[in-house]
Design an enzyme around this catalytic site. Structure first.
Site, PDB file in Angstrom:
ATOM      1  N   ARG A 243      41.533  14.471  53.095  1.00  0.00           N
ATOM      2  CA  ARG A 243      41.236  15.117  54.365  1.00  0.00           C
ATOM      3  C   ARG A 243      42.314  16.161  54.617  1.00  0.00           C
ATOM      4  O   ARG A 243      43.485  15.960  54.273  1.00  0.00           O
ATOM      5  CB  ARG A 243      41.214  14.101  55.520  1.00  0.00           C
ATOM      6  CG  ARG A 243      40.013  13.163  55.502  1.00  0.00           C
ATOM      7  CD  ARG A 243      38.709  13.896  55.783  1.00  0.00           C
ATOM      8  NE  ARG A 243      37.553  13.010  55.904  1.00  0.00           N
ATOM      9  CZ  ARG A 243      36.762  12.674  54.897  1.00  0.00           C
ATOM     10  NH1 ARG A 243      37.012  13.139  53.676  1.00  0.00           N
ATOM     11  NH2 ARG A 243      35.721  11.892  55.101  1.00  0.00           N
ATOM     12  N   GLU A 272      37.508  22.834  59.642  1.00  0.00           N
ATOM     13  CA  GLU A 272      36.384  23.202  58.776  1.00  0.00           C
ATOM     14  C   GLU A 272      35.212  23.657  59.627  1.00  0.00           C
ATOM     15  O   GLU A 272      34.896  22.999  60.623  1.00  0.00           O
ATOM     16  CB  GLU A 272      35.992  22.005  57.896  1.00  0.00           C
ATOM     17  CG  GLU A 272      37.118  21.572  56.967  1.00  0.00           C
ATOM     18  CD  GLU A 272      36.797  20.309  56.172  1.00  0.00           C
ATOM     19  OE1 GLU A 272      35.667  19.778  56.308  1.00  0.00           O
ATOM     20  OE2 GLU A 272      37.670  19.848  55.420  1.00  0.00           O
ATOM     21  N   HIS A 291      34.574  21.693  51.028  1.00  0.00           N
ATOM     22  CA  HIS A 291      34.349  20.258  51.228  1.00  0.00           C
ATOM     23  C   HIS A 291      33.098  19.793  50.481  1.00  0.00           C
ATOM     24  O   HIS A 291      32.206  19.156  51.049  1.00  0.00           O
ATOM     25  CB  HIS A 291      34.239  19.922  52.717  1.00  0.00           C
ATOM     26  CG  HIS A 291      34.583  18.488  53.012  1.00  0.00           C
ATOM     27  ND1 HIS A 291      35.166  18.087  54.194  1.00  0.00           N
ATOM     28  CD2 HIS A 291      34.427  17.362  52.281  1.00  0.00           C
ATOM     29  CE1 HIS A 291      35.338  16.773  54.187  1.00  0.00           C
ATOM     30  NE2 HIS A 291      34.887  16.301  53.036  1.00  0.00           N
TER      31      HIS A 291
END
Length: 325
Positions: A243, A272, A291
């Protein structure tokens, strides 16, 4: 409980599960309910999240999250993701709802992606691809030969399915592996050294590679800060498939800009989508992906299998897998 079991899930997820719900419930009466109806259990499938991130929710994701919040009878939610750090899951847990994740479902794919990041950085693909775009013939023999991976040391933060998978592959490539994890008490393979998160500073000075594959918790948030980055040896590289909040992003940018860190492969970020004005997009020693380390065409089926297994367990009164403590 009177009446059929009420399961909140999308229509698409319900169609794809077919007879799996009835089989997992061993014939117990159930009904799939829509957003806005009360529910006993819920399945947050990939189509709920779609292109939303935990920082920026698209309308359909927000509606489903609100449906979870406003289902007073909700007792258990299963998430398609490997982590449960989205705010809605914390809210649900605070009111006593059990939350389980799909940890392990995409572990093999994430391992492959992280290994690709290591190999691309080790073989200087950012430099080579930049030369390709410029139509420049630039053999590495002219810019300094890459180091052999064999004999280097990799510190892997997180020792779940992803960390262990990475450790196996990196060991096969001849790297020394050090595990940084929640507890250093449980035995590991004899060749793997282990320290706790809080003791990461003991291993960083000899870590040629710092690979992040841990969940986001209060113990790992900001774990890799400016002080930690300063402990890494010259030429070290970082890979983050955990993360973004595990790393102090401004400190990371400074280390990459100043040469204290030789390169990074980053799939996750503090916010994000990664803002267009982030320096990470254009730094020559950085590989950025949106991601997607765990995405593959087989992941949906693996997630569904985990949900149905947990549904069977929940119906039978057995302990749930991947329960968020």
């Amino acid at each position: 409980m009177s009446g059929p079991l009420r399961i909140l899930m999308t229509e698409a997820a319900a169609r794809q599960r077919g007879t799996g719900l009835a089989e997992a419930l061993a014939g117990r009466a159930h009904v799939v309910v829509a957003e806005g109806d009360d529910a006993d259990v819920a399945f947050v499938s990939r189509d709920v999240t779609g292109l939303s991130t935990k920082h920026e929710l698209l309308p359909h994701t927000r509606r489903f999250h609100d449906a979870l919040r406003h289902a007073p009878s909700l007792r258990w939610v299963h998430a398609h993701s490997s982590g449960a750090d989205r705010p809605v899951y914390g809210e649900l847990r605070a009111r006593g709802v059990e939350v389980t994740t799909s940890s392990g479902a995409n572990a093999g794919v994430v391992v492959q992606t992280a290994l690709a990041g290591v190999l691309m950085l080790a073989r200087r693909f950012p430099q080579l691809l930049a030369a390709q775009r410029e139509k420049t013939w630039a053999p590495l023999v002219g810019s300094g030969l890459p180091r052999d991976l064999a004999g280097q040391t990799a510190a892997i933060v997180g020792w779940g399915p992803i960390g262990q998978g990475l450790g196996t592959l990196l060991s096969a490539l001849g790297l020394r592996v050090v595990s940084v994890r929640s507890s250093a008490d449980a035995p590991l393979a004899p060749a793997v050294e282990s320290v706790r998160f809080e003791d990461i500073g003991r291993v960083l000075p000899r870590a040629d590679w710092l690979l992040l594959a841990c969940p986001l918790t209060e113990r790992t948030r900001g774990l890799v800060d400016a002080a930690a980055l300063a402990l890494l040896p010259p030429g070290a590289r970082l890979v983050n498939v955990a993360r973004g909040e595990v790393v102090d992003e401004p400190a990371l940018i400074e280390a990459l800009r100043g040469g204290a860190l030789a390169g990074a492969y980053l799939d996750v970020f503090a916010h994000e989508p990664l803002p267009a004005d982030s320096p990470l997009w254009s730094l020559p020693n950085v590989i950025v992906t949106p991601h997607t380390a765990g995405h593959s065409d087989g992941n949906e089926a693996r997630v569904a299998a985990l949900f149905l297994d947990n549904l069977r367990r929940w119906n039978a009164g057995l302990p749930l897998l991947n329960r968020v403590a």
